[in-house]
Motif scaffolding. Structure first.
Motif, PDB file in Angstrom:
ATOM      1  N   ASN A 564     -33.294 -29.913 -15.540  1.00  0.00           N
ATOM      2  CA  ASN A 564     -33.107 -29.252 -16.827  1.00  0.00           C
ATOM      3  C   ASN A 564     -31.610 -29.008 -17.038  1.00  0.00           C
ATOM      4  OD1 ASN A 564     -34.271 -28.396 -19.123  1.00  0.00           O
ATOM      5  ND2 ASN A 564     -34.700 -26.332 -18.411  1.00  0.00           N
ATOM      6  N   THR A 565     -31.200 -28.858 -18.283  1.00  0.00           N
ATOM      7  CA  THR A 565     -29.799 -28.526 -18.543  1.00  0.00           C
ATOM      8  C   THR A 565     -29.737 -27.084 -19.050  1.00  0.00           C
ATOM      9  OG1 THR A 565     -29.807 -29.084 -20.885  1.00  0.00           O
ATOM     10  CG2 THR A 565     -29.426 -30.898 -19.359  1.00  0.00           C
ATOM     11  N   GLY A 566     -28.530 -26.599 -19.252  1.00  0.00           N
ATOM     12  CA  GLY A 566     -28.357 -25.270 -19.839  1.00  0.00           C
ATOM     13  C   GLY A 566     -28.626 -25.292 -21.337  1.00  0.00           C
ATOM     14  N   ARG A 567     -28.658 -26.489 -21.894  1.00  0.00           N
ATOM     15  CA  ARG A 567     -28.935 -26.624 -23.329  1.00  0.00           C
ATOM     16  C   ARG A 567     -30.090 -27.597 -23.535  1.00  0.00           C
ATOM     17  NH1 ARG A 567     -23.287 -26.249 -26.643  1.00  0.00           N
ATOM     18  NH2 ARG A 567     -22.609 -24.298 -25.678  1.00  0.00           N
ATOM     19  N   PRO A 568     -31.244 -27.187 -23.091  1.00  0.00           N
ATOM     20  CA  PRO A 568     -32.375 -28.121 -23.181  1.00  0.00           C
ATOM     21  C   PRO A 568     -32.726 -28.430 -24.630  1.00  0.00           C
ATOM     22  CG  PRO A 568     -33.113 -25.970 -22.418  1.00  0.00           C
ATOM     23  CD  PRO A 568     -31.627 -25.908 -22.492  1.00  0.00           C
ATOM     24  N   PHE A 569     -33.053 -29.662 -24.845  1.00  0.00           N
ATOM     25  CA  PHE A 569     -33.312 -30.155 -26.186  1.00  0.00           C
ATOM     26  C   PHE A 569     -34.674 -29.690 -26.718  1.00  0.00           C
ATOM     27  CE2 PHE A 569     -36.158 -33.633 -27.322  1.00  0.00           C
ATOM     28  CZ  PHE A 569     -35.780 -33.929 -28.617  1.00  0.00           C
ATOM     29  N   GLU A 570     -35.651 -29.595 -25.813  1.00  0.00           N
ATOM     30  CA  GLU A 570     -37.021 -29.328 -26.249  1.00  0.00           C
ATOM     31  C   GLU A 570     -37.168 -28.002 -27.006  1.00  0.00           C
ATOM     32  OE1 GLU A 570     -36.157 -30.266 -23.300  1.00  0.00           O
ATOM     33  OE2 GLU A 570     -37.210 -32.141 -22.896  1.00  0.00           O
ATOM     34  N   VAL A 571     -36.400 -27.006 -26.607  1.00  0.00           N
ATOM     35  CA  VAL A 571     -36.574 -25.677 -27.169  1.00  0.00           C
ATOM     36  C   VAL A 571     -36.162 -25.634 -28.642  1.00  0.00           C
ATOM     37  CG1 VAL A 571     -36.045 -23.233 -26.808  1.00  0.00           C
ATOM     38  CG2 VAL A 571     -36.052 -24.806 -24.865  1.00  0.00           C
ATOM     39  N   THR A 572     -34.996 -26.229 -28.942  1.00  0.00           N
ATOM     40  CA  THR A 572     -34.514 -26.222 -30.332  1.00  0.00           C
ATOM     41  C   THR A 572     -34.032 -27.631 -30.689  1.00  0.00           C
ATOM     42  OG1 THR A 572     -32.422 -25.466 -29.388  1.00  0.00           O
ATOM     43  CG2 THR A 572     -33.794 -23.790 -30.467  1.00  0.00           C
ATOM     44  N   PRO A 573     -34.948 -28.547 -30.906  1.00  0.00           N
ATOM     45  CA  PRO A 573     -34.558 -29.951 -31.097  1.00  0.00           C
ATOM     46  C   PRO A 573     -33.654 -30.180 -32.305  1.00  0.00           C
ATOM     47  CG  PRO A 573     -36.934 -29.638 -31.442  1.00  0.00           C
ATOM     48  CD  PRO A 573     -36.400 -28.350 -30.946  1.00  0.00           C
ATOM     49  N   ASP A 574     -33.689 -29.281 -33.289  1.00  0.00           N
ATOM     50  CA  ASP A 574     -32.863 -29.509 -34.477  1.00  0.00           C
ATOM     51  C   ASP A 574     -31.442 -28.985 -34.325  1.00  0.00           C
ATOM     52  OD1 ASP A 574     -34.978 -30.715 -35.648  1.00  0.00           O
ATOM     53  OD2 ASP A 574     -35.780 -28.826 -36.461  1.00  0.00           O
ATOM     54  N   GLU A 575     -31.224 -28.242 -33.303  1.00  0.00           N
ATOM     55  CA  GLU A 575     -29.902 -27.676 -33.031  1.00  0.00           C
ATOM     56  C   GLU A 575     -28.947 -28.810 -32.626  1.00  0.00           C
ATOM     57  OE1 GLU A 575     -26.896 -25.176 -32.032  1.00  0.00           O
ATOM     58  OE2 GLU A 575     -28.809 -24.342 -32.749  1.00  0.00           O
ATOM     59  N   LYS A 576     -27.715 -28.757 -33.101  1.00  0.00           N
ATOM     60  CA  LYS A 576     -26.769 -29.832 -32.761  1.00  0.00           C
ATOM     61  C   LYS A 576     -26.314 -29.766 -31.301  1.00  0.00           C
ATOM     62  CE  LYS A 576     -22.225 -31.763 -33.946  1.00  0.00           C
ATOM     63  NZ  LYS A 576     -22.520 -33.166 -33.745  1.00  0.00           N
ATOM     64  N   VAL A 578     -27.236 -29.269 -28.378  1.00  0.00           N
ATOM     65  CA  VAL A 578     -28.177 -29.335 -27.258  1.00  0.00           C
ATOM     66  C   VAL A 578     -28.072 -30.727 -26.649  1.00  0.00           C
ATOM     67  CG1 VAL A 578     -29.796 -27.590 -28.106  1.00  0.00           C
ATOM     68  CG2 VAL A 578     -30.104 -29.981 -28.770  1.00  0.00           C
ATOM     69  N   SER A 579     -28.632 -30.869 -25.468  1.00  0.00           N
ATOM     70  CA  SER A 579     -28.470 -32.123 -24.733  1.00  0.00           C
ATOM     71  C   SER A 579     -29.346 -33.229 -25.330  1.00  0.00           C
ATOM     72  CB  SER A 579     -28.845 -31.881 -23.270  1.00  0.00           C
ATOM     73  OG  SER A 579     -28.659 -33.058 -22.543  1.00  0.00           O
ATOM     74  N   LYS A 580     -28.737 -34.051 -26.173  1.00  0.00           N
ATOM     75  CA  LYS A 580     -29.503 -35.119 -26.840  1.00  0.00           C
ATOM     76  C   LYS A 580     -28.545 -36.188 -27.356  1.00  0.00           C
ATOM     77  CE  LYS A 580     -29.430 -32.984 -31.400  1.00  0.00           C
ATOM     78  NZ  LYS A 580     -30.146 -32.394 -32.508  1.00  0.00           N
ATOM     79  N   TYR A 581     -29.110 -37.246 -27.908  1.00  0.00           N
ATOM     80  CA  TYR A 581     -28.307 -38.295 -28.547  1.00  0.00           C
ATOM     81  C   TYR A 581     -28.400 -38.133 -30.061  1.00  0.00           C
ATOM     82  CZ  TYR A 581     -28.916 -40.597 -23.997  1.00  0.00           C
ATOM     83  OH  TYR A 581     -28.931 -40.896 -22.663  1.00  0.00           O
ATOM     84  N   LEU A 582     -27.442 -38.713 -30.753  1.00  0.00           N
ATOM     85  CA  LEU A 582     -27.523 -38.712 -32.214  1.00  0.00           C
ATOM     86  C   LEU A 582     -28.425 -39.835 -32.713  1.00  0.00           C
ATOM     87  CD1 LEU A 582     -23.773 -38.105 -33.195  1.00  0.00           C
ATOM     88  CD2 LEU A 582     -25.663 -36.458 -33.217  1.00  0.00           C
ATOM     89  N   ASP A 583     -28.537 -40.886 -31.897  1.00  0.00           N
ATOM     90  CA  ASP A 583     -29.170 -42.098 -32.417  1.00  0.00           C
ATOM     91  C   ASP A 583     -30.434 -42.531 -31.685  1.00  0.00           C
ATOM     92  OD1 ASP A 583     -27.784 -42.590 -30.124  1.00  0.00           O
ATOM     93  OD2 ASP A 583     -26.842 -44.431 -30.815  1.00  0.00           O
ATOM     94  N   VAL A 584     -30.847 -41.803 -30.681  1.00  0.00           N
ATOM     95  CA  VAL A 584     -32.057 -42.186 -29.959  1.00  0.00           C
ATOM     96  C   VAL A 584     -32.652 -40.925 -29.346  1.00  0.00           C
ATOM     97  CG1 VAL A 584     -30.898 -42.718 -27.755  1.00  0.00           C
ATOM     98  CG2 VAL A 584     -32.988 -43.921 -28.325  1.00  0.00           C
ATOM     99  N   SER A 585     -33.958 -40.930 -29.142  1.00  0.00           N
ATOM    100  CA  SER A 585     -34.579 -39.714 -28.604  1.00  0.00           C
ATOM    101  C   SER A 585     -34.256 -39.550 -27.112  1.00  0.00           C
ATOM    102  CB  SER A 585     -36.100 -39.791 -28.784  1.00  0.00           C
ATOM    103  OG  SER A 585     -36.680 -40.439 -27.671  1.00  0.00           O
ATOM    104  N   ASN A 586     -34.662 -38.434 -26.567  1.00  0.00           N
ATOM    105  CA  ASN A 586     -34.461 -38.204 -25.126  1.00  0.00           C
ATOM    106  C   ASN A 586     -35.589 -38.812 -24.308  1.00  0.00           C
ATOM    107  OD1 ASN A 586     -32.337 -36.642 -25.900  1.00  0.00           O
ATOM    108  ND2 ASN A 586     -32.938 -34.842 -24.701  1.00  0.00           N
ATOM    109  N   TYR A 587     -36.606 -39.292 -24.995  1.00  0.00           N
ATOM    110  CA  TYR A 587     -37.818 -39.659 -24.279  1.00  0.00           C
ATOM    111  C   TYR A 587     -37.904 -41.144 -23.975  1.00  0.00           C
ATOM    112  CZ  TYR A 587     -39.182 -35.020 -25.683  1.00  0.00           C
ATOM    113  OH  TYR A 587     -39.209 -33.674 -25.865  1.00  0.00           O
ATOM    114  N   ALA A 588     -38.622 -41.420 -22.884  1.00  0.00           N
ATOM    115  CA  ALA A 588     -38.908 -42.813 -22.564  1.00  0.00           C
ATOM    116  C   ALA A 588     -39.909 -43.335 -23.593  1.00  0.00           C
ATOM    117  CB  ALA A 588     -39.512 -42.888 -21.166  1.00  0.00           C
TER     118      ALA A 588
END
Ligand code: BGC
Length: 717
Positions: A564-576, A578-588
């Protein structure tokens, strides 16, 4: 022979004899034809005498050659020491089984053991004594071509497979059972973590990560009794494994208490020079022997310099004696002093190799390892359906996969052959259809047949050479021409079922709109027959991925058991931020553990016997699994755990158990797992493997994504 006798034997050996025991040469050096020997001899700068004394050989293929080599060897050995014949029997000898990544997808330890047992049988009658298998390197990067040789991204699953392979190869007693072979686990350590998936590249990770994720597979193989360990080509914390004293002396020998043989990978001792840790071959020899490498494969640093190093006092003579004793011990454990030919038997070779029984075993395993990735109610096919089978894989026999050196493509069953054995209602595309640049005639014919058919099986994928050693790719999509073909076919007939032959997880974006996708991997000799059984529903698919399929190569490395990161994406996915990409999801795209069936399964009544687990005691977790369909099928019930708070950051989930259950239509069954404190241990920052009290999530379900969750508390009460 008793240990004392072996020690005596070492004492009788001259220093040259001892040093040359440590040399491994390929079978070319033992060719009956002198001209075939001279080239390789000149390359290595060695004499006939050295060849006669080299302690082990690799790559012998066939009882006749094996017996001849051993006979000549023994004739020239004044002490009656036999040679050991080793080879890479990775997923079958002549009867080729699915690649290990496919076997990983079976989640079936029995079939893994059976694969190893059959492989051992064929190899042993062909005169071999040791296989360089299993490769248990944990893999997270599908760009790396050797993911095909691994069972995937999970330490728990890899460890179970490691044990099964070793058991299957070695049986209960190598000295009694000459139709088994000794197993060499590889590549120690962490070869699968090559940066950016480029083969032979640097590995860089913390010791904690190494211990937590990468070492368990090797350890499991050793606990199951593997007799040898092969070094890896990569560095471990900056030091190439083949010269890494800490890794071999401290971890392998002391901690893991391994007293078997350590063999270098091919040429890896000399590679200490280009790595930049040895000045020359002499220094390379010194580093490797001090690190604890017993056998040097295919380079001659020991042969040329070990004696000198000992005379100069740079290397203790005991190190040499110790290595020789280990090699002689292995020879003894294999029963070679009593019978240097062991299982080699030309008559049995004819009877057993590629026997009906072995082919059947290969077919069973191939069926169990294929994964149904997508199915919009188009599969299974019906014999009444008119089915076109087209594309590069339709008639291809290039389905064995890398590391099948004794396998013969002409002995493989293609998809078209398998299909014709089941249904008369099939239209088969062009005999020859290139994987990259198909002829216009072949494309036209595919389109014509697709138009005439009710459904189209479009067989796509990779060629064998595209995965395996030295076969990394930065692009893990299907070749462009195949994506275009998919579009063209879909236009004339939307009922497209894509089948895939390949050696790595792929980015399947371009064929995402297929009505069904069957991942057949490189399925081996009986591949086309197995795939056809799945397509026509004679076998209900039960494979589950043991390695995630990314949505895009940009997500790689992507694995389910990430921290897990300190800024997990799952909790607030719309937040900028957080640990995520702009162009692809975090999921397999298709996660670890995923795979469909023709049945549907539902999970309910997940419960824990107690929400407190007292250390030293056990609690039961159970779930009701129901086959809600009219189709008998097999489900793989998976158990995951998450440590909510620990001393170090823990993965968001970790596989801790799985059970395969066969359920008849509408059958409902309770599936249970026993949870104890041992399951909750992890490697702390002091490198100790212990647990912490506190809260844990426990999850069950059909794959690493779709899970039911409960929690419990571990206490010390
Ligand atoms: C590979 C090993 C293999 C060895 C012997 C090397 O190139 O890395 O996995 O066992 O060759 O064939």
């Amino acid at each position: 022979m008793e240990r004392q006798q072996l020690i005596k034997l070492v004492e009788q050996m001259t220093i040259e004899e001892k040093v040359d025991q440590l040399l491994q040469l390929s079978a070319d050096f033992y060719s009956e034809v002198a001209e075939e020997r001279t080239g390789p001899m000149a390359d290595l700068g060695i004499t006939e005498e050295i060849i006669d004394r080299a302690g082990t050989t690799l790559g012998v293929s066939g009882a006749k050659e094996a017996i001849q080599i051993q006979k000549n060897y023994m004739k020239k050995n004044r002490l009656g020491i036999p040679t050991i014949l080793m080879a890479d029997i990775i997923h079958g000898f002549r009867t080729i089984f699915p690649i290990p990544l496919a076997i990983g997808s079976s989640w079936d330890l029995e079939v893994a053991e059976q694969m190893a047992e059959v492989s051992a049988k064929e190899a042993a009658v062909s005169g071999l004594h040791v296989t360089f298998s299993p490769m248990v390197d944990l893999v997270r990067d599908p760009r790396w071509g050797r993911v095909m040789e691994s069972t995937g991204e999970d330490p728990f699953l890899n460890s179970r497979f490691a044990e099964a392979f070793v058991k299957g190869y070695q049986g209960a007693d190598l000295k009694e059972d000459f139709f088994r072979v000794a197993s060499c686990v590889k590549h120690f350590a962490a070869y699968g973590a090559a940066i950016a998936g480029r083969d032979y590249n640097t590995v860089n990770m913390s010791e904690r990560q190494l211990r937590e994720s990468y070492l368990p597979g090797y350890k499991a193989a050793l606990d199951a009794g593997a007799k040898l360990v092969m070094t890896s080509f990569n560095t471990v914390d900056g030091v190439p494994a083949t010269g890494n004293k800490w890794l071999f002396r401290e971890v392998l020998r002391k901690e893991f208490e391994f007293d078997g043989v350590v063999i270098s990978d091919w040429g890896a001792v000399k590679e200490l020079i280009p790595h930049g840790v040895a000045e020359d071959e002499k220094e390379a020899a010194e580093l490797a022997i001090k690190a604890g490498v017993d056998i040097e494969m295919m380079t001659t640093c020991y042969t040329q310099y070990l004696e000198e190093l000992i005379e100069e006092g740079a290397v203790e003579a005991e190190l040499l004696d110790e290595a020789v004793l280990r090699i002689l011990t292995l020879k003894n454990e294999l029963g070679l002093f009593e019978n240097p030919y062991r299982g080699a038997d030309e008559a049995l070779e004819k009877r057993w190799i590629l026997s009906e029984e072995h082919r059947n075993a290969a077919r069973e395993i191939a069926k169990k390892s294929m994964v149904l990735l997508k199915n919009e109610a188009i599969l299974p096919l019906n014999k009444r359906d008119k089915v076109a089978i087209v594309g590069p894989g339709a008639n291809s026999k290039d389905i064995l996969g890398a590391w099948s050196w004794q396998g013969r493509q002409e002995e493989a069953v293609s998809l078209s052959e398998g299909a014709q054995a089941i249904s008369e209602n099939v239209l088969i595309g062009a005999e020859s259809f290139d994987y990259f640049t198909p002829s216009q005639a072949a494309i036209d014919e595919a389109l014509k047949l697709a138009k005439q058919a009710d459904k189209v099986v479009l067989a796509l994928g990779e060629r064998e050479w595209m995965s395996g050693e030295a076969a990394s790719r930065s692009d893990i999509k299907l070749p462009e021409s195949q994506c275009q073909l998919f579009e063209q076919i879909k236009e004339v007939n939307p009922n497209v079922i894509v089948t895939l032959y390949n050696g790595r997880p792929l980015d399947l974006t371009e064929i995402d709109t297929a009505k069904a996708i069957v991942e057949a991997w490189f399925p081996g000799t009986e591949g086309g027959a197995a795939l056809s059984e799945i397509l026509w529903g004679q076998y209900n698919p039960s494979g589950r991925l043991s390695m995630s399929f990314p949505e895009s190569v940009g997500q790689v490395p992507i694995y389910y058991n990430c921290d897990n990161t300190g800024r997990p994406f799952e909790v607030t996915p719309d937040e900028k931020y957080v640990s995520k990409y702009l162009d692809v999801s975090n999921y397999a795209k298709y996660p670890f553990g995923y795979g469909l069936s023709y049945s549907q399964f539902s999970y309910s009544d997940f419960c824990l016997e107690n929400d407190e687990l007292v250390s030293g005691e056990v609690i039961e977790a159970s779930v009701m699994v129901e086959n809600t369909s009219d189709y008998a099928g097999e489900e793989t019930v998976q158990l995951y755990i998450r440590d909510r708070k620990a001393e170090v950051v823990r993965p968001i989930k970790e596989l801790k158990g799985f059970k395969k259950v066969k359920l008849s239509p509408k059958e409902k069954r309770k599936v249970s797992f026993m949870i104890d404190e041992k399951l909750l241990r992890y490697v702390h920052s002091n490198q100790k493997f212990t647990s912490d009290t506190g809260v844990f999530n426990i999850m069950v379900g059909a794959n690493s994504r779709d899970l039911l969750t409960l929690s419990f508390k571990l206490t010390n009460r």
